[in-house]
Write a protein that holds these residues in place. Structure first.
Motif, short mmCIF file in Angstrom:
data_model
loop_
_atom_site.label_atom_id
_atom_site.label_comp_id
_atom_site.label_asym_id
_atom_site.label_seq_id
_atom_site.Cartn_x
_atom_site.Cartn_y
_atom_site.Cartn_z
N LEU A 193 -11.36 4.45 5.25
CA LEU A 193 -10.83 3.28 4.15
C LEU A 193 -12.18 2.80 3.48
O LEU A 193 -12.22 2.72 2.15
CB LEU A 193 -9.94 2.18 4.43
N THR B 90 -9.76 5.01 11.09
CA THR B 90 -9.06 5.00 9.63
C THR B 90 -9.80 4.00 8.74
O THR B 90 -9.77 3.94 7.71
CB THR B 90 -7.64 4.99 9.56
N CYS B 91 -10.30 2.80 9.30
CA CYS B 91 -10.69 1.61 8.72
C CYS B 91 -11.99 2.12 8.03
O CYS B 91 -12.59 1.77 7.04
CB CYS B 91 -10.98 0.59 9.80
N THR C 145 -4.51 2.02 8.91
CA THR C 145 -5.40 0.96 9.60
C THR C 145 -4.52 -0.16 10.26
O THR C 145 -4.72 -0.44 11.47
CB THR C 145 -6.39 0.49 8.78
N VAL D 230 -13.07 3.41 -0.80
CA VAL D 230 -13.00 2.27 -1.52
C VAL D 230 -14.56 2.30 -2.28
O VAL D 230 -14.44 2.17 -3.56
CB VAL D 230 -12.79 0.94 -0.90
N SER E 285 0.81 -1.22 -0.05
CA SER E 285 0.12 0.19 0.07
C SER E 285 0.75 1.20 0.20
O SER E 285 0.62 2.32 -0.62
CB SER E 285 -1.00 0.20 1.25
N SER F 45 -14.07 11.67 0.79
CA SER F 45 -12.90 10.77 0.35
C SER F 45 -11.85 11.58 -0.28
O SER F 45 -10.82 11.69 0.00
CB SER F 45 -13.34 9.56 -0.50
N VAL G 279 -6.37 5.48 -0.79
CA VAL G 279 -6.60 4.02 -0.67
C VAL G 279 -5.38 3.46 0.02
O VAL G 279 -5.58 2.66 1.17
CB VAL G 279 -6.90 3.26 -1.80
N ASP H 24 1.59 4.03 -2.73
CA ASP H 24 1.08 5.48 -2.39
C ASP H 24 2.38 6.47 -2.52
O ASP H 24 2.04 7.66 -2.96
CB ASP H 24 0.47 5.55 -0.89
N PHE I 184 -4.75 5.06 3.83
CA PHE I 184 -5.61 4.80 4.95
C PHE I 184 -5.62 3.14 5.26
O PHE I 184 -5.98 2.82 6.28
CB PHE I 184 -7.01 5.28 4.65
N LEU I 185 -5.20 2.47 4.17
CA LEU I 185 -5.01 1.15 4.39
C LEU I 185 -3.91 0.68 5.47
O LEU I 185 -3.67 -0.04 6.42
CB LEU I 185 -4.90 0.39 3.31
#
Length: 623
Positions: free
Chosen positions: A428, A424-425, A392, A432, A119, A228, A385, A123, A388-389
């Motif tokens: 996310l 944060t989850c 989390t 998405v 991720s 988002s 994406v 990013d 935040f993945l």
């Protein structure tokens, strides 16, 4: 050839600087006032495009929907506070650097750590590309005639940032400090001047934005899409936790304090830009950024302050890519040391930077800029994406860490990181779902593919090393054969590691030479005693077999060996000298990326110095 090589070396040193001694640790660390721009320029610069991203979605529901920008901004500011305080705890627990990969590997297992790493790698590439493309938009907002040259300008800025980083972090810190702080000051000046205008002239009744017809209905889904997009303001927050080792001692405390300062600056600037945009009725314009519109309104068109605002915005957006250039190579090196990426990604260059990671990021970022043709809209849809993945997974890993440690205040720490992970989850999931059709699907697919690639790389390394390593008790005795007359040849055997190819190379050298010198150049984490024990076990006390362990004052392991060969040749020019190099021959084409990279560079270095005789002793790997 020697002259050409010297000219090439002089040009390289002129462009990138002289090599730095490997023991010069202070060359790798910088004071907090320089670390802030190096690690926070991405996060701080996001205020230049995050408001545009949110307004660009809200305007789809017409002018009236722009009023939702203020509550969206306040929600994002609250989220920034949660993430900042969560990562301050991560720095406390992992003072050597607590990125999502490190925390996930220690607390959640290999799979979670690889998902976090994949991720972040994606990013970081998007960070560099979006920042540079947004920088060109800031410039074209000031001079519209540059609109047709945005791609070329972004690529030129990319080369400049890459060059600065190849020179090393100290030079990067000096180069980036002034523009970053200048941008912060100009946003503060904009905020103060705007507030003064609201108090004494304008009043606090918001101006209506330009009338724009709705093309989509205003609903929860569209508001979530705008939220988002606005969350692009949060990219780069984790960079300080990843780069704790960049700070001078006490590094952890300095990093915690710098993270807090960065969070306060980010939140206040983002709130100021969005708030002024709401009060002045600013609407998104594809040719003029929100920041430029605010500058024209507060400072006036074509005023010196407007020029300074836009130039500093350009500079910090250009330098924001430096966050990616600071962390992408560092994360790649961590993965390479764990054998998830080719080992050369962990090599430290002459300027004490991970130069191969920087070069890879240059290529990948250039590809994104060309694909997007300088338009940040496409890349921003993919932007958050991975961020935040990683947020989390990192905070979930910290919850596990505190629950395992159960030290003083562990419950409070676990609760704080739990709130961060949950928040944060949820974001996310929103990102998405709301951005899936706009391009987020590509990141959702790319992350597991990259995880698979990382896992396969490590699996192949394990297979190769299992074949190359000497088995316990395996016979590996090396002796120089007794001869009635000397051959008149000395062999110098390069020892990259103690394994089967090295033993084969020593055996070959012992058959064609009267004297064999095995040379091992100690890497930074190398153990000379281990090499001596292996040599004693395989060679013993044969006087015709000699082990030389060389220290390298710089990061290069090639130059000390080449200098040693030169010294032997100069001592006795009439002596026949053979350089013997072990080489593992892969069965699969992809294996060439994993094996022999240093051997190839060694051969090229010796060729440039016009050394006499080379012998490659090949060890063929099984399928």
């Amino acid at each position: 050839m020697v002259a050409a090589s010297s000219a090439k070396d002089r040009l390289k040193r002129r462009l990138f600087g002289n090599p730095l001694p490997r023991d010069q640790e202070e060359a790798r660390t910088v004071p907090s006032f320089q670390a802030l721009p190096i690690l926070s320029s991405d996060a701080l610069s996001s205020v230049a495009y995050a408001t545009d991203a949110a307004l660009g979605v809200l305007i789809l529901a017409g002018s009236g929907a722009l009023s939702f920008s203020l509550p969206i901004t306040i929600t994002i500011v609250a989220l920034i506070a949660i993430v900042v305080f969560s990562y301050r705890q991560t720095i406390t627990a992992y003072p050597q650097g607590g990125g999502a990969y490190v925390v996930g590997r220690a607390n959640l297992g290999t799979l979670a750590s690889l998902v976090a790493a994949a991720s972040l790698l994606i990013d970081y590439v998007l960070t560099a590309a979006v920042s540079l493309m947004a920088g060109t938009q800031a410039l074209s907002s000031l001079w519209p005639w540059l609109l047709n040259w945005q791609v070329l300008i972004a690529l030129v800025l990319l080369v400049l940032v890459g060059w600065a980083n190849l020179r090393g972090v100290r030079e990067a810190g000096r180069l980036f400090a002034l523009p970053t702080y200048a941008f912060v000051v100009m946003v503060m000046v904009l905020a103060v001047a705007g507030l003064q205008n609201l108090i004494f002239s304008h009043g606090f009744s918001p101006d209506p934005p330009p009338l724009v017809k709705a093309v989509e209905p205003l609903g929860l889904f569209l508001i979530l899409r705008a939220f988002s997009s606005g969350c692009s303001a949060m990219t780069g927050i984790e960079a300080i936790a990843n780069g704790v080792q960049l700070f001078r001692s006490p590094s952890a405390q300095r990093a915690r304090n710098t993270l807090l300062v960065m969070g306060l600056l980010l939140a206040s600037m983002f709130l100021a830009v969005s708030g002024l945009g709401f009060m002045y009725g600013v609407a998104p314009n594809p040719d003029v950024t929100v920041m430029a519109q605010l500058g024209m309104r507060v400072f006036g068109p074509n005023t010196p302050l407007l020029w300074v605002l836009q130039i500093t915005t350009l500079l910090i957006l250009m330098l924001a890519a430096n966050t990616a250039f600071a962390d992408f190579p560092r994360l790649s090196a961590l993965l390479a040391r764990d054998n998830f990426l080719p080992r050369q990604m962990a090599w430290v260059g002459d300027r004490l930077v991970f130069q191969n990671g920087i070069k890879l990021l240059l290529v990948a970022t250039a590809g994104i800029i060309l694909i997007c043709q300088g338009n940040t809209t496409v890349a921003v849809n993919l932007y958050a994406v991975g961020v935040f993945l990683a947020f989390t997974l990192s905070q979930a890993g910290m919850v596990v860490h505190w629950c395992r440690e159960r030290g003083v205040g562990w419950l409070t720490h676990a609760l704080m990181n739990g709130i961060g992970s949950t928040s944060t989850c949820l974001v996310l999931v929103v990102i998405v779902i709301s951005k899936f059709a706009e391009g987020a699907w590509s990141v959702v697919i790319a992350i597991p593919l990259l995880v698979l690639l990382l896992a396969r790389t490590r699996m192949r390394y394990r297979q190769v090393y299992a074949e190359l390593d000497l088995k316990p008790g395996e016979s590996s005795l090396v002796q120089v054969h007794q001869r009635s007359e000397p051959i008149g040849n000395i062999s110098i055997v390069w020892i990259p590691a103690w394994n089967r190819p090295t033993i084969d190379a020593l055996r070959y050298a012992a058959t064609v030479s009267d004297r064999v010198i095995g040379v091992w150049v100690r890497p930074e984490d190398g153990d000379p005693e281990l090499i001596r024990r292996e040599w004693q076990h395989s060679v013993g006390d044969d006087p015709n077999l000699e082990l030389q362990i060389l220290e390298s004052p710089f990061s290069s392991l090639i130059n000390p060996f080449a200098d040693f060969v030169d010294a032997i040749e100069e001592r006795d020019p009439a002596q026949t000298l053979t350089i013997v190099m072990p080489m593992a021959i892969p069965r699969y084409r992809a294996d060439s990326l994993l094996l022999n990279q240093r051997a190839i560079n060694m051969r090229a270095a010796l060729d440039q110095r016009q050394n006499r005789v080379f012998t490659m002793v090949r060890y063929y790997l099984p399928a």
